[in-house]
Design an enzyme around this catalytic site. Structure first.
Site, PDB file in Angstrom:
ATOM      1  N   PRO A 167       0.836  -1.191   0.062  1.00 16.64           N
ATOM      2  CG  PRO A 167      -0.686  -1.499   1.795  1.00 16.64           C
ATOM      3  CD  PRO A 167       0.905  -2.101   1.330  1.00 16.64           C
ATOM      4  CD  GLN A 203      -2.625  -0.647   4.590  1.00 18.03           C
ATOM      5  OE1 GLN A 203      -2.184   0.760   3.882  1.00 18.03           O
ATOM      6  NE2 GLN A 203      -1.887  -0.643   5.055  1.00 18.03           N
ATOM      7  CE1 TYR A 256      -0.428   7.641   9.246  1.00 16.43           C
ATOM      8  CE2 TYR A 256       0.350   5.507   8.472  1.00 16.43           C
ATOM      9  CZ  TYR A 256      -0.108   6.805   8.997  1.00 16.43           C
ATOM     10  OH  TYR A 256       1.185   8.108   6.957  1.00 16.43           O
ATOM     11  CG  LEU A 278      15.935   1.202   1.348  1.00 13.68           C
ATOM     12  CD1 LEU A 278      16.895   1.583   2.701  1.00 13.68           C
ATOM     13  CD2 LEU A 278      15.051   1.838   0.615  1.00 13.68           C
TER      14      LEU A 278
END
Length: 361
Positions: free
Chosen positions: A23, A101, A185, A304
């Site tokens: 997402p 999501q 969140y 990464l």
């Protein structure tokens, strides 16, 4: 051959490979309606054509106040669900599994979009489309406004909003759901002792801090039945002493699996400002590996992961069952096709329009 291109099945839903799209917020709902736009169709559709096994939407809010910014997508109305349908259908037509999501930003909501407002700080004022925010405790994130601490009625509404969002998502055709419990969140705010200072049954002990997430997992599972895979994204670490860490993640992942979750998407960070994270290739993979081994659950790694061989090594080593790609997919939406080419894997889902690029002549 590499197991990176082996199918992966959860509850009867099969992803064609282990290269999945994470997402990623797009901040592209310019009318603040939460309704996905043509941008979302082209963005997610091009990624699906590029060979990803699963394509997840951006963090999609289960309520207006759950948006990170006024420009985020939502799933709290039938209009939004209807607008998602053609996007879902196109993603599926390209052979990818469409996933959504489900998210609530909590105290990080009502913030300025990541692009176009670089000169603005703090929360978006109500007069400019912002709103009051909520959190487990009345403590601000950085220079954002102080949120209101959720009371028990507010917590019940959060559970109901996730349940309703899950129903709309499934009705719109999404095949996989993911609960966003990472990156600072709302659900991560409840999990982390750095953000949750409640003294009731939703604060204090690990069992209490995990209570809201587990209730939502159980509610979503009850709502959508046994045929829909349910993922949870965790931050494997807050990267600071006394915060959320990989062992708490593993413990709660085990509890979440018992409550009805199937798979765990392991990222990290996001709970506080000013924390220095030691970035490097695959820097979050050890968190995924720990959760997989300790909780004996299926996981993905993200962060990464930029080359086909790196992705293949993560899966083949057993560190994770799949990899999530983010920035590298933005740079190259056809990364999975390129990975198959570079690793010498013959796959049968190159778009016919692109077959001339399958092998160099």
């Amino acid at each position: 051959m590499t197991s990176l291109f082996d199918p992966f099945t959860v509850r009867g839903v099969t992803a064609r490979n282990r290269l999945w799209t994470s997402p990623m917020c797009q901040y592209s709902v310019l009318d603040h309606s939460g309704v996905p736009q043509q941008w979302h169709l082209v963005h997610l559709g091009s990624i699906a054509a590029g060979g990803s096994g699963i394509v997840f939407t951006e963090a999609t809010a289960v309520s207006p106040e759950g948006r990170i910014s006024p420009r985020d997508t939502g799933i709290w109305t039938d209009e939004q669900a209807g607008a998602w349908r053609p996007i879902v259908d196109f993603v599926a037509s390209q052979g990818a599994v469409p996933g959504i999501q489900l998210a609530h930003a909590g105290r990080k909501a009502s913030s300025w979009p990541a692009w176009g407002f670089e000169d603005r700080t703090g929360s978006v004022p109500v007069a400019e489309g912002g709103w009051p925010t909520v959190a487990p405790s009345a403590e601000a994130f950085g220079d954002l406004d102080v949120p209101g601490a959720l009371d028990l009625a507010g917590i019940e509404k959060i559970v109901d909003d996730f349940r309703a969002g899950a129903r709309r998502a499934v009705d719109a055709g999404f095949r996989i759901l993911e609960l966003h419990a990472a990156h600072g969140y709302l659900l991560h705010q409840f999990l982390s002792p750095l953000a949750n200072h409640r003294e009731d049954e939703y604060g204090g002990s690990l069992e209490n801090r995990a209570r809201l997430l587990l209730r939502i997992v159980a509610a979503v599972r009850e709502e959508v039945g046994d045929g829909v895979p349910l993922f949870v994204r965790f931050s494997g670490s807050d990267w600071t002493p006394g915060g959320w860490d990989e062992q708490q993640t593993a413990t709660v992942a085990g509890w979440a699996q018992e409550a009805g979750a199937d798979f765990f998407d392991i990222s990290s960070g996001g709970i506080q400002t000013g924390i220095r994270i030691p970035l490097g290739p695959g820097y979050q993979v050890p968190f995924a590996e720990h959760v997989r081994a300790s909780a004996e659950v299926d996981v993905s790694a993200v962060g990464l992961i930029t080359t086909p061989q790196q992705a293949a090594d993560i899966v083949e080593s057993g560190a994770a069952d799949a990899v999530m790609l983010a920035r590298e997919i933005l740079r190259d939406p056809h990364f999975p096709l390129r990975a198959a080419h570079e690793l010498g894997v013959d796959i049968d889902y190159w778009p016919a329009q692109y077959l001339r690029a399958q092998w160099r002549r």
